[in-house]
Scaffold this active site. Structure first.
Site, mmCIF file in Angstrom:
data_model
loop_
_atom_site.group_PDB
_atom_site.id
_atom_site.type_symbol
_atom_site.label_atom_id
_atom_site.label_comp_id
_atom_site.label_asym_id
_atom_site.label_seq_id
_atom_site.Cartn_x
_atom_site.Cartn_y
_atom_site.Cartn_z
ATOM 1 N N GLN A 7 36.988 39.129 53.984
ATOM 2 C CA GLN A 7 36.864 37.991 53.071
ATOM 3 C C GLN A 7 37.542 36.767 53.685
ATOM 4 O O GLN A 7 38.619 36.922 54.260
ATOM 5 C CB GLN A 7 37.521 38.288 51.719
ATOM 6 C CG GLN A 7 37.120 37.289 50.639
ATOM 7 C CD GLN A 7 37.722 37.623 49.265
ATOM 8 O OE1 GLN A 7 38.593 38.459 49.140
ATOM 9 N NE2 GLN A 7 37.243 36.954 48.240
ATOM 10 N N MET B 137 43.953 43.190 49.256
ATOM 11 C CA MET B 137 42.522 42.945 49.412
ATOM 12 C C MET B 137 41.778 44.127 48.804
ATOM 13 O O MET B 137 42.003 45.276 49.179
ATOM 14 C CB MET B 137 42.180 42.777 50.908
ATOM 15 C CG MET B 137 40.701 42.556 51.178
ATOM 16 S SD MET B 137 40.093 41.010 50.434
ATOM 17 C CE MET B 137 38.422 41.491 50.013
ATOM 18 N N GLU B 138 40.863 43.795 47.902
ATOM 19 C CA GLU B 138 40.233 44.792 47.036
ATOM 20 C C GLU B 138 39.097 45.576 47.690
ATOM 21 O O GLU B 138 38.068 45.803 47.040
ATOM 22 C CB GLU B 138 39.735 44.095 45.770
ATOM 23 C CG GLU B 138 38.574 43.084 45.967
ATOM 24 C CD GLU B 138 38.990 41.668 46.323
ATOM 25 O OE1 GLU B 138 40.076 41.468 46.872
ATOM 26 O OE2 GLU B 138 38.188 40.755 46.044
ATOM 27 N N ASN B 139 39.236 45.987 48.941
ATOM 28 C CA ASN B 139 38.156 46.738 49.568
ATOM 29 C C ASN B 139 37.835 47.968 48.704
ATOM 30 O O ASN B 139 38.732 48.701 48.325
ATOM 31 C CB ASN B 139 38.563 47.128 50.987
ATOM 32 C CG ASN B 139 38.852 45.899 51.830
ATOM 33 O OD1 ASN B 139 38.073 44.947 51.825
ATOM 34 N ND2 ASN B 139 39.990 45.881 52.499
ATOM 35 N N HIS C 205 46.033 44.037 39.993
ATOM 36 C CA HIS C 205 45.085 42.987 40.354
ATOM 37 C C HIS C 205 43.948 43.542 41.214
ATOM 38 O O HIS C 205 42.766 43.366 40.885
ATOM 39 C CB HIS C 205 45.825 41.863 41.095
ATOM 40 C CG HIS C 205 44.939 40.750 41.563
ATOM 41 N ND1 HIS C 205 44.764 39.591 40.838
ATOM 42 C CD2 HIS C 205 44.150 40.627 42.656
ATOM 43 C CE1 HIS C 205 43.917 38.797 41.478
ATOM 44 N NE2 HIS C 205 43.531 39.406 42.590
ATOM 45 N N GLU C 206 44.306 44.205 42.301
ATOM 46 C CA GLU C 206 43.253 44.694 43.205
ATOM 47 C C GLU C 206 42.390 45.745 42.511
ATOM 48 O O GLU C 206 41.180 45.815 42.725
ATOM 49 C CB GLU C 206 43.856 45.237 44.505
ATOM 50 C CG GLU C 206 44.782 44.267 45.257
ATOM 51 C CD GLU C 206 44.214 42.870 45.461
ATOM 52 O OE1 GLU C 206 42.977 42.708 45.461
ATOM 53 O OE2 GLU C 206 45.024 41.924 45.608
ATOM 54 N N HIS D 100 39.726 44.236 40.380
ATOM 55 C CA HIS D 100 38.549 43.794 41.139
ATOM 56 C C HIS D 100 37.451 44.862 41.188
ATOM 57 O O HIS D 100 36.304 44.557 41.509
ATOM 58 C CB HIS D 100 38.933 43.431 42.571
ATOM 59 C CG HIS D 100 39.415 42.025 42.761
ATOM 60 N ND1 HIS D 100 38.678 40.930 42.367
ATOM 61 C CD2 HIS D 100 40.545 41.536 43.326
ATOM 62 C CE1 HIS D 100 39.352 39.828 42.691
ATOM 63 N NE2 HIS D 100 40.493 40.167 43.266
ATOM 64 N N GLU E 29 38.181 35.878 40.924
ATOM 65 C CA GLU E 29 39.645 35.861 40.799
ATOM 66 C C GLU E 29 40.159 35.543 39.386
ATOM 67 O O GLU E 29 41.127 36.141 38.947
ATOM 68 C CB GLU E 29 40.255 34.908 41.828
ATOM 69 C CG GLU E 29 39.967 35.308 43.284
ATOM 70 C CD GLU E 29 40.492 36.694 43.683
ATOM 71 O OE1 GLU E 29 41.363 37.252 42.973
ATOM 72 O OE2 GLU E 29 40.025 37.211 44.717
ATOM 73 N N ASP F 119 37.933 29.752 52.745
ATOM 74 C CA ASP F 119 39.339 30.144 52.580
ATOM 75 C C ASP F 119 40.166 29.000 51.989
ATOM 76 O O ASP F 119 41.175 29.239 51.320
ATOM 77 C CB ASP F 119 39.951 30.582 53.922
ATOM 78 C CG ASP F 119 39.434 31.952 54.370
ATOM 79 O OD1 ASP F 119 38.789 32.649 53.554
ATOM 80 O OD2 ASP F 119 39.659 32.326 55.545
ATOM 81 N N TYR G 58 42.275 31.254 40.310
ATOM 82 C CA TYR G 58 42.998 32.392 39.741
ATOM 83 C C TYR G 58 43.534 32.075 38.345
ATOM 84 O O TYR G 58 43.186 32.708 37.357
ATOM 85 C CB TYR G 58 44.200 32.763 40.629
ATOM 86 C CG TYR G 58 43.861 33.423 41.946
ATOM 87 C CD1 TYR G 58 43.401 32.679 43.022
ATOM 88 C CD2 TYR G 58 44.022 34.792 42.127
ATOM 89 C CE1 TYR G 58 43.115 33.277 44.242
ATOM 90 C CE2 TYR G 58 43.736 35.405 43.345
ATOM 91 C CZ TYR G 58 43.285 34.635 44.397
ATOM 92 O OH TYR G 58 42.999 35.229 45.601
ATOM 93 N N LYS H 216 51.448 33.686 51.738
ATOM 94 C CA LYS H 216 52.075 33.132 50.535
ATOM 95 C C LYS H 216 53.581 32.934 50.730
ATOM 96 O O LYS H 216 54.163 32.007 50.180
ATOM 97 C CB LYS H 216 51.821 34.102 49.381
ATOM 98 C CG LYS H 216 52.546 33.790 48.111
ATOM 99 C CD LYS H 216 52.361 34.885 47.069
ATOM 100 C CE LYS H 216 53.305 34.659 45.898
ATOM 101 N NZ LYS H 216 53.402 35.807 45.011
HETATM 102 N N1 BES Z 1 40.541 38.901 47.245
HETATM 103 C C1 BES Z 1 41.856 38.394 47.256
HETATM 104 C C2 BES Z 1 42.338 38.054 48.642
HETATM 105 C C3 BES Z 1 41.534 36.989 49.364
HETATM 106 C C4 BES Z 1 41.060 35.865 48.699
HETATM 107 C C5 BES Z 1 41.289 37.115 50.703
HETATM 108 C C6 BES Z 1 40.319 34.913 49.388
HETATM 109 C C7 BES Z 1 40.556 36.158 51.384
HETATM 110 C C8 BES Z 1 40.061 35.049 50.713
HETATM 111 C C9 BES Z 1 42.834 39.355 46.603
HETATM 112 O O1 BES Z 1 42.325 40.038 45.515
HETATM 113 C C10 BES Z 1 43.971 38.549 46.081
HETATM 114 O O2 BES Z 1 43.756 37.749 45.215
HETATM 115 N N2 BES Z 1 45.176 38.759 46.600
HETATM 116 C C11 BES Z 1 46.361 38.044 46.196
HETATM 117 C C12 BES Z 1 47.276 38.893 45.397
HETATM 118 C C13 BES Z 1 47.057 38.849 43.943
HETATM 119 C C14 BES Z 1 48.125 39.689 43.237
HETATM 120 C C15 BES Z 1 46.999 37.481 43.353
HETATM 121 C C16 BES Z 1 47.128 37.675 47.438
HETATM 122 O O3 BES Z 1 46.846 38.237 48.493
HETATM 123 O O4 BES Z 1 48.032 36.852 47.345
HETATM 124 ZN ZN ZN Z 2 42.039 38.858 43.837
#
Ligand code: BES
Ligand code: ZN
Length: 607
Positions: A149, A278-280, A303-304, A307, A326, A381, A389, A566
């Site tokens: 992703q 990542m929600e694979n 969260h994952e 998804h 999201e 991205d 979100y 993050k």
């Molecule tokens: N699918 C996302 C990660 C993502 C989003 C990867 C866009 C690449 C592009 C995943 O589900 C996600 O949201 N992860 C969050 C954690 C969540 C608890 C908010 C993260 O990685 O910060």
């Molecule tokens: Zn997510």
């Protein structure tokens, strides 16, 4: 095989939302199935592969199959009507675009059903992170994992890399001796002698959910349908941290209908993983930074897992519809948390999310505050801010509060059923909302004022509607009172505080704190030594902003191990130019390409 001489599908559906982030032509030729044979070669940081795509041709007689690719070296392409006899096909690679990669055009015949591509990936493939043994917990074996992703699948598989296209797949992965390959798919019979692993995914999924990891990995069950994969040194801690997964799954099923993916496992990656999770499908990839020892950061697993309904079952058709993935997921994540840990916990998480949203709204221009975001000319991205979100989740919360839980839950469950295994646009989603909830209920429920939800304003306008309701956390009110006492120099009792209360407290402190106050904080609660990465990250950020020297070594150690974007992004932003460059020079090779790109830009801006 049929004996007909064309592969033209008259009844098949070729309709699809236009995706500006893909060169592919799924409206003419549709890839339905993918057969991969992959050899993972650590010494050369490459995957040598053969992909066989099964395709359907539309009645418009396409002469070419156009795929997405990025940096792939294509050795040979072949076509076949039956999967037995192949003949060489001409191919060409178009101009490379910085964001999108390049179209791979393969000539096909009217009877082509199978397209075989022999290729290898580039060491700079954006989906792949190749780790040296020193970057793993065990320090003995290297490690490889993918992150597809949003549009990175094309850097390791030539395919129609759009979330609107769904494929089934099977794969045979040849891994080096002593290492295990994992994919988000059913594990079919492996052949241990050659160290090859076979996977089958017979449910159609978008390309961004195709995932692979290779490393020294072992499994530990947490329930009949759930478990964790991790390096041997990590697996026990991971299993204990995520021991509530089976209960989470049951809670989600109770709300939104059966879990359709058979197993839900989590793979805990080394700390350089650029995301939280990542929600694979069937195999969430997760950062080890959520293993705090007290389950306080398991909202990430909720969260994952969420998804599995919003995102994997019902998928955003384009990256402008990302909020459908999201926003819905954050809403569901908090419902799962509420079921397991109570309203108090869920409301704290919602309140923290609302704070994040307020900060994010301040730092993005109006056009990027829109849920259905315009990504023309941009990397998808870049659209992954807190806005899809948290604004998305707040929108659903608002509908829930107007129509009541019972009705909203029933609607949402029906929504997942209705669109199961489909990729949908914002417009399709809103139409279903209007027809099946907003319209129906404004007639049958005269006391409900459906006008309190201005759908267009929520989805197509910047900022928040005035009617938006901020989540209120009682627990945080009490933290606020203690914070005021602390600022007056009084001692406060924090023994009962959870991670969320600590986060609220730290965020609530004034931006500027003098050395005495910083020392007082650190001495009272040993924050520099915190083993909770969420709290630590917040504290280190405050330490940098207030030039609190005793924490700088910890900042450096943290940045030298953790690559979660993050966390590291705000730290580099806060550091002065000299320190930032000095640390980054050493840390850069340890980061994932996605984190590298983010930090490169921050460092460049400091020059
Ligand atoms: N699918 C996302 C990660 C993502 C989003 C990867 C866009 C690449 C592009 C995943 O589900 C996600 O949201 N992860 C969050 C954690 C969540 C608890 C908010 C993260 O990685 O910060
Ligand atoms: Zn997510």
């Amino acid at each position: 095989m049929t004996s007909c001489s064309t592969n033209v599908k008259s009844g098949a559906d070729f309709s699809i939302a236009h995706d500006i982030h893909s060169y592919a032509n799924p409206e003419l030729v549709r890839v339905r199935h993918l057969n991969l044979d992959l050899q993972v070669i650590f010494e050369q940081q490459t995957i040598q592969a053969t992909a066989i795509l099964t395709i359907d041709l539309s009645e418009r007689h396409p002469k070419q199959l156009v795929l997405d690719s990025r940096g792939l070296q294509i050795d040979e392409t072949e076509i076949s009507p039956d999967g037995l006899k192949y003949q060489e096909a001409r191919f060409s690679i178009g101009t490379v675009d910085k964001i999108l990669g390049a179209p791979l055009r393969i000539d096909i015949a009217p009877d082509t059903k199978f397209v075989k591509i022999r290729y290898s990936t580039d060491p700079t493939a954006t989906a792949l992170q190749w780790l040296y043994p020193e970057q793993t917990a065990g320090k003995q074996h290297p490690f490889l994992y993918t992150q597809s992703q949003a549009i990175h699948a094309r850097s390791w598989i030539p395919l129609q890399d759009s979330p609107g296209v769904r494929v089934t797949y099977e794969a045979l992965v040849h891994a080096p001796a002593g290492m295990r390959a994992l994919m988000g798919a059913a594990h079919a019979s492996a052949s241990p002698d050659q160290n090859a692993y076979r996977f089958v995914m017979d449910q159609p999924i978008p390309s961004y959910l195709i995932a692979l990891a290779v490393g020294d990995l072992v499994f530990r069950a947490t329930g009949p349908r759930t478990g964790v994969w991790a390096e041997p040194a990590v697996v026990q801690k991971a299993g204990a941290e995520f021991s509530d997964m089976e209960k989470m799954l049951e809670a989600a099923e109770k709300l939104y209908g059966p879990y359709r993916w058979f197993r839900y496992d989590v793979l805990v990656l080394p700390p350089s993983f650029p995301f939280g999770g990542m929600e694979n499908p069937r195999l969430t990839f997760a950062t080890p930074t959520v293993i705090a020892g007290d389950k306080s950061l398991v909202s990430l697993v909720a969260h994952e897992m969420a998804h599995s309904w919003s995102g994997n079952l019902v998928t955003n058709a384009t990256w402008s519809d990302f909020w459908l993935n999201e926003g819905y997921t954050v809403y569901i994540e908090r419902r799962i948390l509420e079921e397991l840990y109570g309203v108090r916990r869920a409301e704290m998480e919602a309140a923290l999310g609302y704070q994040d949203l307020q900060d994010e709204l301040k730092s993005h221009p109006p056009v990027d505050q829109i849920l259905h975001v315009n990504l023309a000319g941009r990397d998808p991205d870049d659209g992954a801010t807190q806005i899809p979100y948290e604004k998305g989740a707040l929108f659903l919360r608002q509908i829930e509060s107007v129509f009541g839980r019972e009705r909203f839950d029933a609607w949402l469950k029906a929504y997942f059923d209705h669109f199961a295994f489909q990729s949908i646009t914002t417009a399709q989603s809103l139409e279903y909302l209007r027809k099946n909830l907003l319209a129906v209920d404004s007639q049958t429920l005269p006391h409900v004022d459906a006008h309190r939800i201005d759908v267009n304003e929520w989805v197509y306008q910047p900022g928040l509607p005035v009617s938006a309701q901020a989540p209120v956390s009682e627990a945080f009110r009490s933290v606020d009172l203690k914070l005021a006492d602390w600022l007056k120099g009084e001692k406060i009792d924090t023994t009962e505080w959870s991670t969320q209360e600590w986060l609220h407290f730290l965020r609530g402190l004034p931006e500027k704190l003098d050395a005495t106050r910083m020392r007082r904080l650190d001495k009272s609660w040993r924050l520099t030594e915190s083993t909770n990465d969420e709290i630590l990250d917040q504290w280190l950020l405050m330490a940098i902003r207030n030039r609190y020297e005793p924490a700088y070594q910890r900042v450096e150690d943290f940045l030298m191990t953790v690559g979660r974007r993050k966390y590291v992004k705000p730290l580099y932003e806060a550091l002065d130019r000299n320190r930032a460059t000095a640390i980054y020079e050493k840390a850069r090779p340890l980061y994932h390409p996605i984190t590298q790109a983010t930090i490169d830009a921050i460092i460049a801006a400091k020059k």
